[in-house]
Scaffold this motif. Structure first.
Motif, mmCIF file in Angstrom:
data_model
loop_
_atom_site.group_PDB
_atom_site.id
_atom_site.type_symbol
_atom_site.label_atom_id
_atom_site.label_comp_id
_atom_site.label_asym_id
_atom_site.label_seq_id
_atom_site.Cartn_x
_atom_site.Cartn_y
_atom_site.Cartn_z
ATOM 1 N N GLU A 19 -9.978 -10.345 -4.232
ATOM 2 C CA GLU A 19 -9.754 -9.322 -5.253
ATOM 3 C C GLU A 19 -10.788 -8.206 -5.147
ATOM 4 N N VAL A 20 -12.057 -8.585 -4.990
ATOM 5 C CA VAL A 20 -13.130 -7.595 -4.866
ATOM 6 C C VAL A 20 -12.934 -6.754 -3.609
ATOM 7 N N MET A 21 -12.636 -7.414 -2.493
ATOM 8 C CA MET A 21 -12.432 -6.691 -1.235
ATOM 9 C C MET A 21 -11.252 -5.734 -1.335
ATOM 10 N N PHE A 22 -10.191 -6.186 -1.979
ATOM 11 C CA PHE A 22 -9.002 -5.343 -2.129
ATOM 12 C C PHE A 22 -9.335 -4.048 -2.865
ATOM 13 N N HIS A 23 -10.024 -4.163 -3.983
ATOM 14 C CA HIS A 23 -10.362 -2.969 -4.762
ATOM 15 C C HIS A 23 -11.328 -2.062 -3.998
ATOM 16 N N LYS A 24 -12.228 -2.647 -3.219
ATOM 17 C CA LYS A 24 -13.147 -1.842 -2.412
ATOM 18 C C LYS A 24 -12.381 -1.046 -1.355
ATOM 19 N N VAL A 25 -11.443 -1.706 -0.691
ATOM 20 C CA VAL A 25 -10.660 -1.038 0.356
ATOM 21 C C VAL A 25 -9.783 0.058 -0.243
ATOM 22 N N VAL A 26 -9.120 -0.251 -1.349
ATOM 23 C CA VAL A 26 -8.256 0.739 -2.005
ATOM 24 C C VAL A 26 -9.069 1.952 -2.447
ATOM 25 N N SER A 27 -10.241 1.713 -3.025
ATOM 26 C CA SER A 27 -11.103 2.817 -3.471
ATOM 27 C C SER A 27 -11.565 3.663 -2.287
ATOM 28 N N PHE A 28 -11.882 3.002 -1.184
ATOM 29 C CA PHE A 28 -12.324 3.716 0.018
ATOM 30 C C PHE A 28 -11.215 4.623 0.533
ATOM 31 N N PHE A 29 -10.003 4.103 0.613
ATOM 32 C CA PHE A 29 -8.879 4.906 1.104
ATOM 33 C C PHE A 29 -8.573 6.063 0.152
ATOM 34 N N LYS A 30 -8.653 5.802 -1.130
ATOM 35 C CA LYS A 30 -8.377 6.851 -2.108
ATOM 36 C C LYS A 30 -9.441 7.941 -2.054
ATOM 37 N N GLU A 31 -10.700 7.538 -1.937
ATOM 38 C CA GLU A 31 -11.804 8.503 -1.888
ATOM 39 C C GLU A 31 -11.680 9.441 -0.700
ATOM 40 N N HIS A 32 -11.205 8.906 0.431
ATOM 41 C CA HIS A 32 -11.140 9.709 1.654
ATOM 42 C C HIS A 32 -9.732 10.210 1.964
ATOM 43 N N LYS A 33 -8.853 10.112 0.965
ATOM 44 C CA LYS A 33 -7.496 10.675 1.064
ATOM 45 C C LYS A 33 -6.730 10.125 2.270
ATOM 46 N N LEU A 34 -6.778 8.814 2.417
ATOM 47 C CA LEU A 34 -6.033 8.125 3.467
ATOM 48 C C LEU A 34 -4.914 7.312 2.827
ATOM 49 N N GLY A 35 -3.771 7.244 3.500
ATOM 50 C CA GLY A 35 -2.620 6.542 2.942
ATOM 51 C C GLY A 35 -2.564 5.082 3.351
ATOM 52 N N LEU A 36 -2.592 4.195 2.372
ATOM 53 C CA LEU A 36 -2.470 2.765 2.655
ATOM 54 C C LEU A 36 -1.099 2.424 3.234
ATOM 55 N N ASP A 37 -0.102 3.236 2.915
ATOM 56 C CA ASP A 37 1.256 2.951 3.366
ATOM 57 C C ASP A 37 1.427 3.137 4.868
ATOM 58 N N ARG A 38 0.415 3.688 5.542
ATOM 59 C CA ARG A 38 0.521 3.883 6.991
ATOM 60 C C ARG A 38 -0.171 2.777 7.784
ATOM 61 N N ILE A 39 -0.677 1.758 7.088
ATOM 62 C CA ILE A 39 -1.285 0.613 7.780
ATOM 63 C C ILE A 39 -0.167 -0.312 8.255
ATOM 64 N N ASN A 40 -0.097 -0.561 9.551
ATOM 65 C CA ASN A 40 0.967 -1.423 10.069
ATOM 66 C C ASN A 40 0.477 -2.820 10.435
ATOM 67 N N MET A 41 -0.850 -2.990 10.529
ATOM 68 C CA MET A 41 -1.388 -4.292 10.911
ATOM 69 C C MET A 41 -2.757 -4.493 10.279
ATOM 70 N N LEU A 42 -2.982 -5.687 9.758
ATOM 71 C CA LEU A 42 -4.295 -6.077 9.247
ATOM 72 C C LEU A 42 -4.696 -7.371 9.945
ATOM 73 N N VAL A 43 -5.812 -7.326 10.649
ATOM 74 C CA VAL A 43 -6.318 -8.507 11.346
ATOM 75 C C VAL A 43 -7.598 -8.963 10.658
ATOM 76 N N THR A 44 -7.677 -10.242 10.336
ATOM 77 C CA THR A 44 -8.856 -10.804 9.679
ATOM 78 C C THR A 44 -9.280 -12.081 10.395
ATOM 79 N N ASP A 45 -10.371 -12.673 9.906
ATOM 80 C CA ASP A 45 -10.855 -13.915 10.512
ATOM 81 C C ASP A 45 -10.167 -15.147 9.948
ATOM 82 N N GLY A 46 -9.233 -14.955 9.020
ATOM 83 C CA GLY A 46 -8.478 -16.076 8.476
ATOM 84 C C GLY A 46 -9.148 -16.802 7.331
ATOM 85 N N ALA A 47 -10.289 -16.306 6.854
ATOM 86 C CA ALA A 47 -10.972 -16.934 5.724
ATOM 87 C C ALA A 47 -10.095 -16.837 4.476
#
Length: 388
Positions: free
Chosen positions: A140-168
């Motif tokens: 939840e914390v990471m999600f809000h941080k990422v959303v805020s970062f994209f909003k601050e820098h005027k980037l569209g989340l809807d253009r993300i086609n892939m998210l790769v993580t470590d599986g945690a």
């Protein structure tokens, strides 16, 4: 007056270049003064003409490269290359993200965002952001941080086609994980557990059971423990790929468009990947591509990636090229984040533990960026102060 201004700009450009080199080599700001001493000592030895030597020494002395000045230059340079990256990203049709979390030498959790996209010339992989996480590191914390970062820098989340993580769990939890939360706001996003992490996990899970292939030849009995282990391993991998799939037909199309059956299910499978795709238009484009001897020859000479990026016209084949770039943009692992954390540890050592999060971010951006700033333009745009 004009000459003094020119000298000032040149001195500032020189200080920017010194700061850039120090940043690229992950050196402390205080090393700038040592660099200046080295330059002065070298000039004393190698320039024989006294007038020229004095002129050069005076010019070097006017270069503002104290630790404070270098800190400001690093901030300027990092901001400049970041703006270049953002400008390119805002024009990109799709982007892929690799996200991972680690702690620095001060035990501050840092969320690393790495981006891959096509910038019109080539595929770029660059550090998008380093976000400090205060307190809990939940999905939840990471999600809000990422959303805020994209909003601050005027980037569209809807253009993300892939998210790769470590599986945690915080990253890939079914409901509250970062992947699940981002999928709610990015319809075309697909999530993948880093393939490298999965390989390591497989080796770890195997443990003492690495010799399954030799059991039968040795005449040993297959036990319930062994079959149970294999069933659990199969279930584990199925769960990790549950929300990720790429149709074979689409992968074949990207690898070799001339081997795809136009009358098959290719267009239908492609639409499953990109819901806005026009199936009929895609089929017609594929027919035109396969009918072109020039494109066939270009493909043989250029290879798959360069064929799609430089040989296939966006104006003539928008659906085909868009589909290919969509797939080619995807990350397969979080290796870039792991590399970023190695840089982070080299920059923020125990001797530099007081480095702020902002300065750490700036230093990492300079060390890892694939872009180069315009030093003369930056020197002209800033108010410059001579050092004393």
């Amino acid at each position: 007056m004009f000459r003094a201004c020119t000298d000032q700009e040149r001195a500032t450009a020189a200080s920017l270049r010194v700061a850039w080199i120090l940043g690229k080599n992950k050196r402390p700001f205080t090393d700038a003064e040592t660099v200046k001493e080295c330059m002065l000592a070298s000039i004393e030895e190698v320039v024989a003409d006294e007038k020229i030597r004095k002129s050069v020494i005076d010019s070097i002395k006017n270069i503002p490269i104290s630790d404070t000045s270098t800190s400001r230059r690093v901030e300027t340079l990092a901001s400049d290359v970041f703006e270049i990256l953002l400008d390119k990203l805002r024009k990109a049709e799709v982007m892929s993200l690799a996200i991972d979390e680690s702690t620095d030498s001060s035990d501050v959790a840092q969320l690393c965002l790495y981006v891959r996209f096509f910038d019109g010339e080539c595929f770029r992989e660059d550090l998008l952001g380093l976000i400090p996480l205060d307190g809990h590191t939940t999905g939840e914390v990471m999600f809000h941080k990422v959303v805020s970062f994209f909003k601050e820098h005027k980037l569209g989340l809807d253009r993300i086609n892939m998210l790769v993580t470590d599986g945690a769990p915080a990253m890939s939890g079914r409901t509250q994980g970062l992947s699940a939360r981002l999928a709610d706001v990015a319809p075309q996003l697909r999530s993948l557990h880093c393939l490298i992490h999965q390989s390591l996990l497989c080796a770890k899970l195997s443990g003492k059971m690495l010799h399954f292939p030799t059991l039968r030849t040795a005449g040993l009995q297959i036990t319930e423990v062994m079959t149970g282990f294999m069933d659990a391993l199969k279930t584990n991998f199925a769960a990790r790929f549950e929300h990720f799939s790429l149709p074979t037909e689409v992968m074949r199309f990207v690898k070799d468009p001339f081997s795809v059956n136009v009358e098959g299910e290719f267009a239908l499978k492609a639409k499953e990947l990109i819901v806005t795709l026009n199936e009929a238009s895609l089929q017609l484009e594929l027919i035109d591509i396969q009918s072109s001897d020039d494109l066939r020859q270009s493909f043989q000479l250029a290879g798959s990636e360069k064929f799609w990026t430089h040989e296939v016209s966006h104006e003539k084949f928008p659906h085909s090229r868009g589909l290919a770039l969509f797939v080619l943009t995807m990350f397969g692992s979080t290796y870039t984040c792991e590399s970023a954390f190695s840089h982070m540890n080299a920059i923020k050592t125990n001797n530099r533990a007081s480095l702020t999060d902002q300065h750490l971010h700036h230093c990492m951006r300079i060390a890892m960026t694939t872009y180069t700033p315009d030093f003369p333009a930056l020197a002209k745009s800033k108010k410059c102060h001579f050092s004393h």
